[in-house]
Design an enzyme around this catalytic site. Structure first.
Site, PDB file in Angstrom:
ATOM      1  N   GLY A 108       0.831  -1.202   0.000  1.00 27.49           N
ATOM      2  CA  GLY A 108       0.000   0.000   0.000  1.00 27.49           C
ATOM      3  C   GLY A 108       0.864   1.250   0.000  1.00 27.49           C
ATOM      4  O   GLY A 108       0.520   2.280   0.580  1.00 27.49           O
ATOM      5  N   GLY A 127      -0.526   4.835  -1.028  1.00 27.29           N
ATOM      6  CA  GLY A 127      -1.612   5.445  -0.249  1.00 27.29           C
ATOM      7  C   GLY A 127      -1.148   6.679   0.501  1.00 27.29           C
ATOM      8  O   GLY A 127       0.016   7.087   0.392  1.00 27.29           O
ATOM      9  N   ASP A 186       2.265  -1.819  -4.443  1.00 32.30           N
ATOM     10  CA  ASP A 186       0.845  -1.439  -4.361  1.00 32.30           C
ATOM     11  C   ASP A 186       0.104  -2.126  -5.500  1.00 32.30           C
ATOM     12  O   ASP A 186       0.711  -2.697  -6.395  1.00 32.30           O
ATOM     13  CB  ASP A 186       0.682   0.097  -4.440  1.00 32.30           C
ATOM     14  CG  ASP A 186      -0.601   0.571  -3.743  1.00 32.30           C
ATOM     15  OD1 ASP A 186      -0.508   1.433  -2.843  1.00 32.30           O
ATOM     16  OD2 ASP A 186      -1.686   0.039  -4.061  1.00 32.30           O
ATOM     17  N   ILE A 187      -1.219  -2.041  -5.463  1.00 27.01           N
ATOM     18  CA  ILE A 187      -2.047  -2.668  -6.503  1.00 27.01           C
ATOM     19  C   ILE A 187      -1.978  -1.848  -7.791  1.00 27.01           C
ATOM     20  O   ILE A 187      -2.301  -2.341  -8.866  1.00 27.01           O
ATOM     21  CB  ILE A 187      -3.510  -2.767  -5.996  1.00 27.01           C
ATOM     22  CG1 ILE A 187      -4.337  -3.746  -6.834  1.00 27.01           C
ATOM     23  CG2 ILE A 187      -4.174  -1.407  -5.934  1.00 27.01           C
ATOM     24  CD1 ILE A 187      -4.116  -5.184  -6.463  1.00 27.01           C
ATOM     25  N   ARG A 188      -1.520  -0.584  -7.648  1.00 29.76           N
ATOM     26  CA  ARG A 188      -1.385   0.303  -8.814  1.00 29.76           C
ATOM     27  C   ARG A 188      -0.102   1.126  -8.648  1.00 29.76           C
ATOM     28  O   ARG A 188       0.415   1.217  -7.537  1.00 29.76           O
ATOM     29  CB  ARG A 188      -2.585   1.250  -8.905  1.00 29.76           C
ATOM     30  CG  ARG A 188      -2.764   2.062  -7.620  1.00 29.76           C
ATOM     31  CD  ARG A 188      -3.880   3.068  -7.678  1.00 29.76           C
ATOM     32  NE  ARG A 188      -4.122   3.678  -6.368  1.00 29.76           N
ATOM     33  CZ  ARG A 188      -3.332   4.600  -5.829  1.00 29.76           C
ATOM     34  NH1 ARG A 188      -2.221   4.994  -6.448  1.00 29.76           N
ATOM     35  NH2 ARG A 188      -3.610   5.110  -4.626  1.00 29.76           N
ATOM     36  N   ASP A 200      -0.746  -7.503  -5.254  1.00 30.59           N
ATOM     37  CA  ASP A 200      -2.031  -7.565  -4.559  1.00 30.59           C
ATOM     38  C   ASP A 200      -1.762  -8.197  -3.201  1.00 30.59           C
ATOM     39  O   ASP A 200      -1.425  -9.383  -3.119  1.00 30.59           O
ATOM     40  CB  ASP A 200      -3.006  -8.423  -5.389  1.00 30.59           C
ATOM     41  CG  ASP A 200      -4.304  -8.684  -4.644  1.00 30.59           C
ATOM     42  OD1 ASP A 200      -5.232  -9.259  -5.257  1.00 30.59           O
ATOM     43  OD2 ASP A 200      -4.400  -8.340  -3.442  1.00 30.59           O
ATOM     44  N   TYR A 260     -15.093  -0.814   8.378  1.00 34.03           N
ATOM     45  CA  TYR A 260     -13.665  -0.509   8.563  1.00 34.03           C
ATOM     46  C   TYR A 260     -13.266  -0.708  10.028  1.00 34.03           C
ATOM     47  O   TYR A 260     -12.277  -1.361  10.340  1.00 34.03           O
ATOM     48  CB  TYR A 260     -13.424   0.937   8.124  1.00 34.03           C
ATOM     49  CG  TYR A 260     -12.051   1.471   8.346  1.00 34.03           C
ATOM     50  CD1 TYR A 260     -11.805   2.417   9.337  1.00 34.03           C
ATOM     51  CD2 TYR A 260     -10.985   1.062   7.555  1.00 34.03           C
ATOM     52  CE1 TYR A 260     -10.537   2.945   9.531  1.00 34.03           C
ATOM     53  CE2 TYR A 260      -9.713   1.581   7.745  1.00 34.03           C
ATOM     54  CZ  TYR A 260      -9.502   2.525   8.729  1.00 34.03           C
ATOM     55  OH  TYR A 260      -8.236   3.037   8.919  1.00 34.03           O
ATOM     56  N   LYS A 314     -10.687  -3.386  11.773  1.00 32.29           N
ATOM     57  CA  LYS A 314      -9.533  -2.933  12.568  1.00 32.29           C
ATOM     58  C   LYS A 314      -9.587  -3.550  13.971  1.00 32.29           C
ATOM     59  O   LYS A 314      -8.568  -3.980  14.504  1.00 32.29           O
ATOM     60  CB  LYS A 314      -9.487  -1.407  12.662  1.00 32.29           C
ATOM     61  CG  LYS A 314      -9.105  -0.728  11.352  1.00 32.29           C
ATOM     62  CD  LYS A 314      -7.735  -1.198  10.861  1.00 32.29           C
ATOM     63  CE  LYS A 314      -7.293  -0.504   9.587  1.00 32.29           C
ATOM     64  NZ  LYS A 314      -6.010  -1.055   9.082  1.00 32.29           N
TER      65      LYS A 314
HETATM   66  C1  VAH Z   1     -10.709   7.212   7.763  1.00 36.08           C
HETATM   67  N1  VAH Z   1      -8.576   8.387   7.728  1.00 36.08           N
HETATM   68  O1  VAH Z   1     -11.229   8.305   7.720  1.00 36.08           O
HETATM   69  C2  VAH Z   1      -9.220   7.153   8.130  1.00 36.08           C
HETATM   70  C3  VAH Z   1      -9.031   6.983   9.621  1.00 36.08           C
HETATM   71  C4  VAH Z   1      -9.740   7.718  11.895  1.00 36.08           C
HETATM   72  C5  VAH Z   1      -9.914   7.913  10.444  1.00 36.08           C
HETATM   73  O2  VAH Z   1      -9.205   5.676  10.008  1.00 36.08           O
HETATM   74  O3  VAH Z   1     -11.313   6.206   7.538  1.00 36.08           O
END
Ligand code: VAH
Length: 310
Positions: free
Chosen positions: A6, A9, A32-34, A50, A140, A144
């Protein structure tokens, strides 16, 4: 040598530049993937990769004799809400691939980023503690929180030396962020310079923990270079620098650009932001490995406006 997954990014790009300065360009393999921007591609070895493909990842690790992996590839909060299963697949299977390489002794150290997104709507919002209620309500955040559980499991069960910090929203100028809820705090500087106005997608009183990228990169390298005995938390450390609202940010920008106009049009990201803490207690990171932030909102705005206006 070091492999960054990554690397194109928002964090990966700056991590690549900083690690190359520190260890030598050819010691740091970016992937990275790109492909990334031309400066990144010209600064040292690059592999299209990938991170969810174990076979090709293992080939790169063996070919370059990689010792350490920084896994910065992930789908962020706003995009993950649009593609839950793709986000889960990327965020989790890339982590399993890297943890299993370490378990099989093919690499010796792992950095994996967590986020304040691991906290949820019923987490105490101010000075959120290292250990407290974690019921994330975003794809997300769930990925995490689960990732933290697996990192700690691989450390306890297989002795994998994996280290992690819970990044707040990150503000930087070298790359545009992609798909985050805190991205308003980057977009606002670009728009302030080009249009002298910005319509914020979060409400004016949405207070969130934030950090300038230089602090985030320094923290990342600091935890990775610490003696292992100091790293007592093997899920992920709370990390903090500042907290502010879009309104406070607009006031700060007006000190530099008096005619700047801010307006507000909250969108679906408001609900994500409302589920996160307003401020973070990072006293455990300060005690265990000496973390200390250096950038407040004042200095962050100076850096952002100076560098973006060049
Ligand atoms: C997001 N920048 O906005 C990330 C981060 C706490 C925010 O995890 O998803």
């Amino acid at each position: 040598s070091i492999l960054i997954l990554g690397a194109c990014g928002q964090i990966g790009t700056e991590l690549t530049y900083t690690l190359r300065e520190r260890y030598g360009n050819n010691q740091v393999i970016a992937s990275d993937i790109r492909e990334g921007d031309k400066d990144l591609m010209a600064s040292g070895p690059f592999e299209l990769l990938d991170a969810t493909n174990y076979g090709t990842l293992e080939d790169v690790v063996m070919h370059y004799e990689i010792d350490e992996v920084y896994l910065m590839a992930a789908m962020l909060s706003a995009t993950a809400e649009k593609f839950p299963m793709r986000a889960w697949n990327l965020n989790m299977n890339s982590l399993f691939n890297v943890l299993n390489l370490a378990k099989d002794k093919k690499i010796s150290k792992v950095f994996w980023p967590s986020s304040i997104a691991v906290f949820g709507p019923n987490t105490p919002k101010e000075h959120t503690a290292q250990n407290t209620i974690m019921e994330p309500s975003t794809v997300y955040g769930i990925s995490k929180q689960t990732g933290e559980r697996w990192c700690e499991y691989y450390f306890n069960k297989y002795g994998v030396d994996v280290r992690s910090v819970r990044y707040p929203g990150l503000i930087s100028y070298k790359t545009l962020p992609g798909g985050g809820t805190t991205d308003y705090a980057v977009e606002i500087y670009h728009k302030a310079l080009t249009d002298k106005e910005y319509t914020c997608f979060l409400g004016e009183d949405t207070k969130l923990p934030m950090m300038f990228m230089d602090d985030a990169i320094r923290a990342t390298i600091m935890i990775m270079e610490s003696d292992p005995e100091k790293i007592k938390v093997r899920s992920s450390y709370n990390l903090a620098a500042m907290s502010f609202t879009p309104k406070e940010m607009a006031e700060n920008i007006k000190k530099n650009i008096p005619e700047f106009k801010m307006s507000y049009a909250p969108d679906s990201r408001q609900q994500i932001a409302d589920s996160w803490p307003s401020s973070i207690d990072d006293s455990v990171a300060q005690k265990d490995w000496g973390w200390k932030p250096e950038f407040n909102l004042e200095r962050t705005s100076q850096e952002m406006l100076d560098n973006l206006s060049k």
